[in-house]
Design a protein around this motif. Sequence first.
Motif, short mmCIF file in Angstrom:
data_model
loop_
_atom_site.label_atom_id
_atom_site.label_comp_id
_atom_site.label_asym_id
_atom_site.label_seq_id
_atom_site.Cartn_x
_atom_site.Cartn_y
_atom_site.Cartn_z
N ARG A 28 0.84 -1.19 0.00
CA ARG A 28 0.00 0.00 0.00
C ARG A 28 0.88 1.24 0.00
O ARG A 28 2.11 1.15 0.14
CB ARG A 28 -0.90 0.01 1.23
CG ARG A 28 -0.12 0.05 2.55
CD ARG A 28 -1.04 0.08 3.77
NE ARG A 28 -1.80 -1.16 3.91
CZ ARG A 28 -2.88 -1.25 4.67
NH1 ARG A 28 -3.30 -0.17 5.34
NH2 ARG A 28 -3.53 -2.39 4.80
N ASP A 70 -10.61 -2.40 4.74
CA ASP A 70 -11.97 -2.09 4.29
C ASP A 70 -12.15 -0.62 3.94
O ASP A 70 -13.11 -0.26 3.25
CB ASP A 70 -12.99 -2.49 5.36
CG ASP A 70 -13.11 -4.01 5.52
OD1 ASP A 70 -12.65 -4.71 4.59
OD2 ASP A 70 -13.64 -4.46 6.53
N ASP A 71 -11.26 0.24 4.42
CA ASP A 71 -11.35 1.66 4.12
C ASP A 71 -10.55 2.04 2.89
O ASP A 71 -10.50 3.23 2.52
CB ASP A 71 -10.84 2.48 5.32
CG ASP A 71 -11.76 2.36 6.53
OD1 ASP A 71 -12.92 1.94 6.34
OD2 ASP A 71 -11.31 2.67 7.64
N LEU A 72 -9.91 1.08 2.25
CA LEU A 72 -9.13 1.31 1.04
C LEU A 72 -9.72 0.50 -0.11
O LEU A 72 -10.50 -0.42 0.11
CB LEU A 72 -7.66 0.90 1.26
CG LEU A 72 -6.92 1.61 2.40
CD1 LEU A 72 -5.56 0.94 2.63
CD2 LEU A 72 -6.73 3.09 2.08
N THR A 73 -9.34 0.85 -1.33
CA THR A 73 -9.76 0.08 -2.49
C THR A 73 -8.81 -1.10 -2.65
O THR A 73 -7.62 -0.92 -2.90
CB THR A 73 -9.73 0.94 -3.77
OG1 THR A 73 -10.60 2.07 -3.59
CG2 THR A 73 -10.20 0.14 -4.97
N HIS A 113 -7.17 -4.62 -4.15
CA HIS A 113 -6.87 -5.25 -5.43
C HIS A 113 -6.17 -6.58 -5.18
O HIS A 113 -5.48 -6.75 -4.16
CB HIS A 113 -5.96 -4.36 -6.28
CG HIS A 113 -6.54 -3.00 -6.58
ND1 HIS A 113 -7.31 -2.74 -7.69
CD2 HIS A 113 -6.43 -1.82 -5.91
CE1 HIS A 113 -7.65 -1.46 -7.69
NE2 HIS A 113 -7.14 -0.89 -6.62
N ASP A 140 -3.52 -4.44 -12.01
CA ASP A 140 -4.30 -3.28 -11.58
C ASP A 140 -3.39 -2.10 -11.24
O ASP A 140 -3.82 -0.94 -11.29
CB ASP A 140 -5.15 -3.62 -10.35
CG ASP A 140 -6.31 -4.54 -10.69
OD1 ASP A 140 -6.56 -4.78 -11.89
OD2 ASP A 140 -6.95 -5.04 -9.74
N GLY A 154 -4.76 5.52 -1.18
CA GLY A 154 -6.15 5.08 -1.11
C GLY A 154 -6.42 3.68 -1.62
O GLY A 154 -7.57 3.28 -1.76
N TRP A 155 -5.39 2.89 -1.85
CA TRP A 155 -5.54 1.55 -2.40
C TRP A 155 -4.68 0.57 -1.59
O TRP A 155 -3.81 0.97 -0.84
CB TRP A 155 -5.11 1.52 -3.88
CG TRP A 155 -3.76 2.15 -4.08
CD1 TRP A 155 -3.50 3.45 -4.43
CD2 TRP A 155 -2.47 1.52 -3.90
NE1 TRP A 155 -2.13 3.67 -4.48
CE2 TRP A 155 -1.50 2.51 -4.16
CE3 TRP A 155 -2.07 0.24 -3.54
CZ2 TRP A 155 -0.13 2.24 -4.08
CZ3 TRP A 155 -0.71 -0.04 -3.46
CH2 TRP A 155 0.24 0.96 -3.74
#
Length: 400
Positions: A162, A172-175, A177, A182, A207-208
């Motif tokens: 990350r 759960d608060d991030l996108t 993959h 991706d 954010g991912w």
Amino acid sequence: MSDPTPDAATDDGDDGDDATDDTEAPTVPPIDLPGDAFDAVLDALDDRDPGEPVRFEGFTVTRADDGGYVLADGDRSDPMAERELHEALAERAPAVTDWYAFERVVGEFGPRRAFLRWIEDADGETVAARYAALAAGIERAWGELKITATVTDRGERRYDVRHADDAGVPVDDLTAHDDPLDARDLVTFDEKGRYRPLKTAPSLASGWVFPDLGPRDFYETVETIYPATVANWHREREGELDVTHWRETMERQSGIYGVVKTWDRGEGYEHVNWVAEACCDDSQCLKRREWQYDDDTDLDVDGGDGAFPCREPCSVVVSAARKWTRLESEQPRTYEFDLTPSEKEQVEDIIEAVADGRTDEIREADTKEGANRYRTRFLRAKLFDDEGNLGGVPTEPDDE
């Protein structure tokens, strides 16, 4: 964990007895022996002549002439059948799964294997110490990435990747993959949606998360985010990094970039220092510049502190140098401006703020800042004419 320099590895994994001292032994989490790992040991023995060992940390296993197996542990050498071997290896599951992880799951020697071993200091720490650390989570930084390595109860490595700014943020608060490809979309634009021409610029959006990657997908994800960084890091550590310096790179340019070749002042290379200072600072690129002016001439500016090296001037540097070559070919002229001392300082502040990318940090209400938007607009209203030109006058007549 320390930051080791990998030693030359062998095809058989770790060897040698654990060192003993007065320190408390690390707490190794319970590890099961997967069937795949045991089968891999049998396959490795079948590929060897009888008596030729497969080496694990602290013991070896060989295939006997009678079809049985011999486990040698220190001064002991115990013959056993396959079932007994399975039981003995299950008791030593951490060492066996560690061998299996690198010899069979990761595979061939090279940058991927070296990088994964570096993550957990596999060339400097014992299996017990590493498994204890992995149980808690080993954290590493790679550019703007925060990498966390863990181990399952079957000795399998899992990796969380990350942005460092998202350290501690729940998954759960991030996108989330799970496909390394991706990452190609994640590195294309910065937080403001602007295209990122330099993938190693410190402008990676956050954010991912890739929360649960295996070793191969983990490596591919890192290499997609920061292309060739692991490969060049590995070459450097092996003493094989091929560096192409400024002059050699510029001599290769052709077409519209061929003009850069004319920007060569023999022993005077201050212009290249300006390029490196502008483009190759830690604030602009996460790589550590290893290229110089040429083989015999180092640049005078610092190359940065990045973990991975830069082996030659990149396309961004070459493109910028082309523009600066044209601009620097203009003949200088002297202009006269009427500025108050505060206005002179304000011009300096504006240049500094733009060069350092700090304009967004300056609040509109903070008119004490020279690069404040309203204060800058006031200076423009005062000094620019109706055509938007700065109202200075040349002290010498135009030659044209």
